[in-house]
Design a protein around this motif. Structure first.
Motif, PDB file in Angstrom:
ATOM      1  N   LEU A   1       2.239  -6.665 -10.685  1.00  0.00           N
ATOM      2  CA  LEU A   1       1.944  -6.081  -9.029  1.00  0.00           C
ATOM      3  C   LEU A   1       1.905  -4.993  -8.620  1.00  0.00           C
ATOM      4  O   LEU A   1       1.060  -4.219  -7.991  1.00  0.00           O
ATOM      5  CB  LEU A   1       2.764  -7.158  -8.045  1.00  0.00           C
ATOM      6  N   THR A   2       3.090  -4.006  -9.308  1.00  0.00           N
ATOM      7  CA  THR A   2       3.213  -2.579  -8.918  1.00  0.00           C
ATOM      8  C   THR A   2       2.003  -1.702  -9.574  1.00  0.00           C
ATOM      9  O   THR A   2       1.424  -1.105  -8.982  1.00  0.00           O
ATOM     10  CB  THR A   2       4.304  -2.142  -9.647  1.00  0.00           C
ATOM     11  N   GLU A   3       1.475  -2.216 -10.954  1.00  0.00           N
ATOM     12  CA  GLU A   3       0.234  -1.769 -11.609  1.00  0.00           C
ATOM     13  C   GLU A   3      -0.904  -1.806 -10.678  1.00  0.00           C
ATOM     14  O   GLU A   3      -1.520  -0.864 -10.725  1.00  0.00           O
ATOM     15  CB  GLU A   3       0.307  -2.253 -13.026  1.00  0.00           C
ATOM     16  N   ARG A   4      -0.771  -2.974 -10.251  1.00  0.00           N
ATOM     17  CA  ARG A   4      -2.231  -3.340  -9.558  1.00  0.00           C
ATOM     18  C   ARG A   4      -2.308  -2.496  -8.189  1.00  0.00           C
ATOM     19  O   ARG A   4      -3.324  -1.831  -7.702  1.00  0.00           O
ATOM     20  CB  ARG A   4      -2.377  -4.694  -9.099  1.00  0.00           C
ATOM     21  N   THR A   5      -1.120  -2.376  -7.480  1.00  0.00           N
ATOM     22  CA  THR A   5      -1.066  -1.861  -6.197  1.00  0.00           C
ATOM     23  C   THR A   5      -1.340  -0.247  -6.381  1.00  0.00           C
ATOM     24  O   THR A   5      -1.834   0.493  -5.538  1.00  0.00           O
ATOM     25  CB  THR A   5       0.146  -1.827  -5.414  1.00  0.00           C
TER      26      THR A   5
ATOM     27  N   SER B   1      11.963   9.368   5.791  1.00  0.00           N
ATOM     28  CA  SER B   1      12.934   8.976   4.848  1.00  0.00           C
ATOM     29  C   SER B   1      12.504   8.166   3.982  1.00  0.00           C
ATOM     30  O   SER B   1      12.815   7.167   3.526  1.00  0.00           O
ATOM     31  CB  SER B   1      13.913   8.004   5.849  1.00  0.00           C
ATOM     32  N   PRO B   2      11.778   8.999   2.701  1.00  0.00           N
ATOM     33  CA  PRO B   2      11.215   8.074   1.647  1.00  0.00           C
ATOM     34  C   PRO B   2      12.132   7.600   0.829  1.00  0.00           C
ATOM     35  O   PRO B   2      11.716   6.537   0.484  1.00  0.00           O
ATOM     36  CB  PRO B   2      10.377   9.396   1.163  1.00  0.00           C
ATOM     37  N   VAL B   3      13.055   7.998   0.421  1.00  0.00           N
ATOM     38  CA  VAL B   3      13.982   7.518  -0.759  1.00  0.00           C
ATOM     39  C   VAL B   3      14.670   6.112   0.006  1.00  0.00           C
ATOM     40  O   VAL B   3      14.688   4.904  -0.500  1.00  0.00           O
ATOM     41  CB  VAL B   3      15.212   8.309  -1.008  1.00  0.00           C
ATOM     42  N   ARG B   4      15.072   6.207   1.277  1.00  0.00           N
ATOM     43  CA  ARG B   4      15.928   5.177   1.915  1.00  0.00           C
ATOM     44  C   ARG B   4      14.817   4.063   2.273  1.00  0.00           C
ATOM     45  O   ARG B   4      15.217   2.675   2.176  1.00  0.00           O
ATOM     46  CB  ARG B   4      16.608   5.576   3.152  1.00  0.00           C
ATOM     47  N   ALA B   5      13.637   4.798   2.563  1.00  0.00           N
ATOM     48  CA  ALA B   5      12.548   3.561   3.095  1.00  0.00           C
ATOM     49  C   ALA B   5      12.233   2.635   1.916  1.00  0.00           C
ATOM     50  O   ALA B   5      11.914   1.377   2.119  1.00  0.00           O
ATOM     51  CB  ALA B   5      11.378   4.200   3.604  1.00  0.00           C
ATOM     52  N   LYS B   6      11.983   3.140   0.862  1.00  0.00           N
ATOM     53  CA  LYS B   6      11.615   2.398  -0.552  1.00  0.00           C
ATOM     54  C   LYS B   6      12.274   1.281  -0.561  1.00  0.00           C
ATOM     55  O   LYS B   6      11.559   0.183  -0.734  1.00  0.00           O
ATOM     56  CB  LYS B   6      11.378   3.383  -1.719  1.00  0.00           C
ATOM     57  N   VAL B   7      13.632   1.175  -0.865  1.00  0.00           N
ATOM     58  CA  VAL B   7      14.507   0.250  -0.838  1.00  0.00           C
ATOM     59  C   VAL B   7      14.502  -0.721   0.337  1.00  0.00           C
ATOM     60  O   VAL B   7      14.340  -1.989   0.133  1.00  0.00           O
ATOM     61  CB  VAL B   7      15.942   0.781  -1.045  1.00  0.00           C
ATOM     62  N   ARG B   8      14.487  -0.378   1.666  1.00  0.00           N
ATOM     63  CA  ARG B   8      14.455  -0.981   2.778  1.00  0.00           C
ATOM     64  C   ARG B   8      13.282  -1.945   2.939  1.00  0.00           C
ATOM     65  O   ARG B   8      13.215  -3.219   3.158  1.00  0.00           O
ATOM     66  CB  ARG B   8      14.972  -0.372   3.908  1.00  0.00           C
ATOM     67  N   LEU B   9      12.155  -1.160   2.369  1.00  0.00           N
ATOM     68  CA  LEU B   9      10.675  -1.828   2.805  1.00  0.00           C
ATOM     69  C   LEU B   9      10.700  -3.089   1.656  1.00  0.00           C
ATOM     70  O   LEU B   9      10.014  -4.116   1.956  1.00  0.00           O
ATOM     71  CB  LEU B   9       9.637  -0.773   2.483  1.00  0.00           C
ATOM     72  N   LEU B  10      11.284  -2.639   0.524  1.00  0.00           N
ATOM     73  CA  LEU B  10      11.113  -3.858  -0.450  1.00  0.00           C
ATOM     74  C   LEU B  10      11.903  -5.069   0.011  1.00  0.00           C
ATOM     75  O   LEU B  10      11.402  -6.386  -0.091  1.00  0.00           O
ATOM     76  CB  LEU B  10      11.724  -3.282  -1.762  1.00  0.00           C
ATOM     77  N   ARG B  11      13.021  -4.711   0.526  1.00  0.00           N
ATOM     78  CA  ARG B  11      13.825  -5.924   1.261  1.00  0.00           C
ATOM     79  C   ARG B  11      13.158  -6.497   2.310  1.00  0.00           C
ATOM     80  O   ARG B  11      13.246  -7.788   2.731  1.00  0.00           O
ATOM     81  CB  ARG B  11      15.353  -5.374   1.577  1.00  0.00           C
ATOM     82  N   LEU B  12      12.493  -5.764   3.103  1.00  0.00           N
ATOM     83  CA  LEU B  12      11.607  -6.261   4.180  1.00  0.00           C
ATOM     84  C   LEU B  12      10.609  -7.113   3.822  1.00  0.00           C
ATOM     85  O   LEU B  12      10.244  -8.169   4.409  1.00  0.00           O
ATOM     86  CB  LEU B  12      11.238  -5.074   5.198  1.00  0.00           C
ATOM     87  N   ARG B  13       9.925  -6.749   2.602  1.00  0.00           N
ATOM     88  CA  ARG B  13       8.831  -7.485   2.400  1.00  0.00           C
ATOM     89  C   ARG B  13       9.157  -8.962   1.474  1.00  0.00           C
ATOM     90  O   ARG B  13       8.812  -9.924   2.000  1.00  0.00           O
ATOM     91  CB  ARG B  13       7.940  -6.651   1.202  1.00  0.00           C
TER      92      ARG B  13
ATOM     93  N   VAL C   1       0.821  -1.219  -0.058  1.00  0.00           N
ATOM     94  CA  VAL C   1       0.122   0.023   0.048  1.00  0.00           C
ATOM     95  C   VAL C   1       0.779   1.204   0.100  1.00  0.00           C
ATOM     96  O   VAL C   1       0.567   2.205  -0.826  1.00  0.00           O
ATOM     97  CB  VAL C   1      -1.133  -0.044   1.322  1.00  0.00           C
ATOM     98  N   LEU C   2       1.895   1.199   0.810  1.00  0.00           N
ATOM     99  CA  LEU C   2       2.711   2.493   0.895  1.00  0.00           C
ATOM    100  C   LEU C   2       3.650   2.510  -0.358  1.00  0.00           C
ATOM    101  O   LEU C   2       3.934   3.699  -0.620  1.00  0.00           O
ATOM    102  CB  LEU C   2       3.734   2.160   1.857  1.00  0.00           C
ATOM    103  N   GLY C   3       3.819   1.525  -1.125  1.00  0.00           N
ATOM    104  CA  GLY C   3       4.547   1.524  -2.386  1.00  0.00           C
ATOM    105  C   GLY C   3       3.650   2.336  -3.550  1.00  0.00           C
ATOM    106  O   GLY C   3       4.130   2.231  -4.711  1.00  0.00           O
ATOM    107  N   SER C   4       2.124   2.381  -3.357  1.00  0.00           N
ATOM    108  CA  SER C   4       1.088   2.760  -4.498  1.00  0.00           C
ATOM    109  C   SER C   4       1.467   4.201  -4.470  1.00  0.00           C
ATOM    110  O   SER C   4       2.186   4.763  -3.806  1.00  0.00           O
ATOM    111  CB  SER C   4       0.066   2.338  -4.169  1.00  0.00           C
ATOM    112  N   ALA C   5       0.838   4.750  -5.392  1.00  0.00           N
ATOM    113  CA  ALA C   5       0.906   6.381  -5.794  1.00  0.00           C
ATOM    114  C   ALA C   5       0.079   6.908  -4.427  1.00  0.00           C
ATOM    115  O   ALA C   5      -1.106   6.342  -3.836  1.00  0.00           O
ATOM    116  CB  ALA C   5      -0.267   6.609  -6.999  1.00  0.00           C
TER     117      ALA C   5
END
Length: 240
Positions: free
Chosen positions: A129-133, A196-208, A25-29
């Motif tokens: 998946l990205t398109e759907r989210t 920290s939006p830029v750093r969070a995007k990469v780390r959250l993908l790793r977390l998922r 959800v956070l990775g969506s628009a």
């Protein structure tokens, strides 16, 4: 009541399935806004359950050894048993799935997959998946929070809230801590993305990705630990 509620809240917070979906959800628009809606809907479920329980009890716990008190302990015992059974079922299913993967077609049998094709399929799946989210609306995020609520754990919390004596301020504080702790994981992820939006995007993908690989172990551990705790304590109180 206090250790039970806090343990249940911790189990809710550590459930990997809601966190994985929340990351999507956070990775969506406009993901931060949709994430906030998700959190508010998640929190509203907990508050509604607590309000309904307190409305039934009037904010007064049943007297010890009374039929209502025994019924509450029996319900908590049943939930504990069901959590253990569910955890055992997930564990057996994970073992069977691992065995099936290990017994897959070997080299030279024609069943192998070309690494390049597998990588391309993975990239295509990720793109879909990205398109759907990205099409997730705020209302859909709110509904997702309701659907992903671990209702078995929430039911365990509800049976514990039955013991709350709201004539004491400490009981309200414990209920507040229960809601806060059960939502703490989502709040932490949301604040991380905000600050920290830029750093969070990469780390959250790793977390998922990490959660996807360990979700079965986490679910089994949560169910077995909490189930054993509830069952053991309920039996002790029923027979003590």
């Amino acid at each position: 009541m206090v250790p039970d509620l806090l343990l249940i809240a911790l189990a809710i917070a550590l459930d990997p399935l809601p966190v994985m979906s929340f990351v999507l959800v956070l990775g969506s628009a406009r993901g931060v806004w949709k994430g906030l809606v998700f959190i508010l809907s998640w929190l509203a479920c907990l508050v509604v359950v607590i309000v309904l329980v307190l409305a039934v009890t009037g904010g007064q716990p049943p007297a010890p050894r009374s039929p209502p008190s025994t019924a509450v302990l029996a319900a908590k015992l049943l939930i504990g048993v069901l959590l253990i059974v569910y955890g055992g079922h997930r564990h057996r299913r994970a073992i069977a799935a691992a065995r099936d993967r290990g017994a897959g077609p070997g080299p030279g049998t024609g069943g192998g997959t070309d690494p390049g094709v597998a990588r391309a399929d993975g990239q295509a799946s990720s793109a879909r998946l990205t398109e759907r989210t990205d099409r997730i609306t705020a209302w859909a995020a709110a509904g997702l929070a309701v659907l992903l609520q671990p209702w078995g754990l929430v039911a365990a919390g509800a049976t514990t809230v039955l013991e709350a004596d709201t004539s004491h301020l400490s009981a309200w504080f414990v209920l507040f801590c229960f809601c806060l702790l059960a939502t703490a994981g989502l709040l932490a992820v949301e604040l991380y993305v905000v600050f920290s939006p830029v750093r969070a995007k990469v780390r959250l993908l790793r977390l998922r990705a990490w959660l996807a690989g360990h979700q079965e172990q986490a679910l089994v551990t949560i169910c077995l630990v909490l189930g054993c705790w509830l069952m053991g304590k309920s039996i002790y109180q029923l027979t003590g």
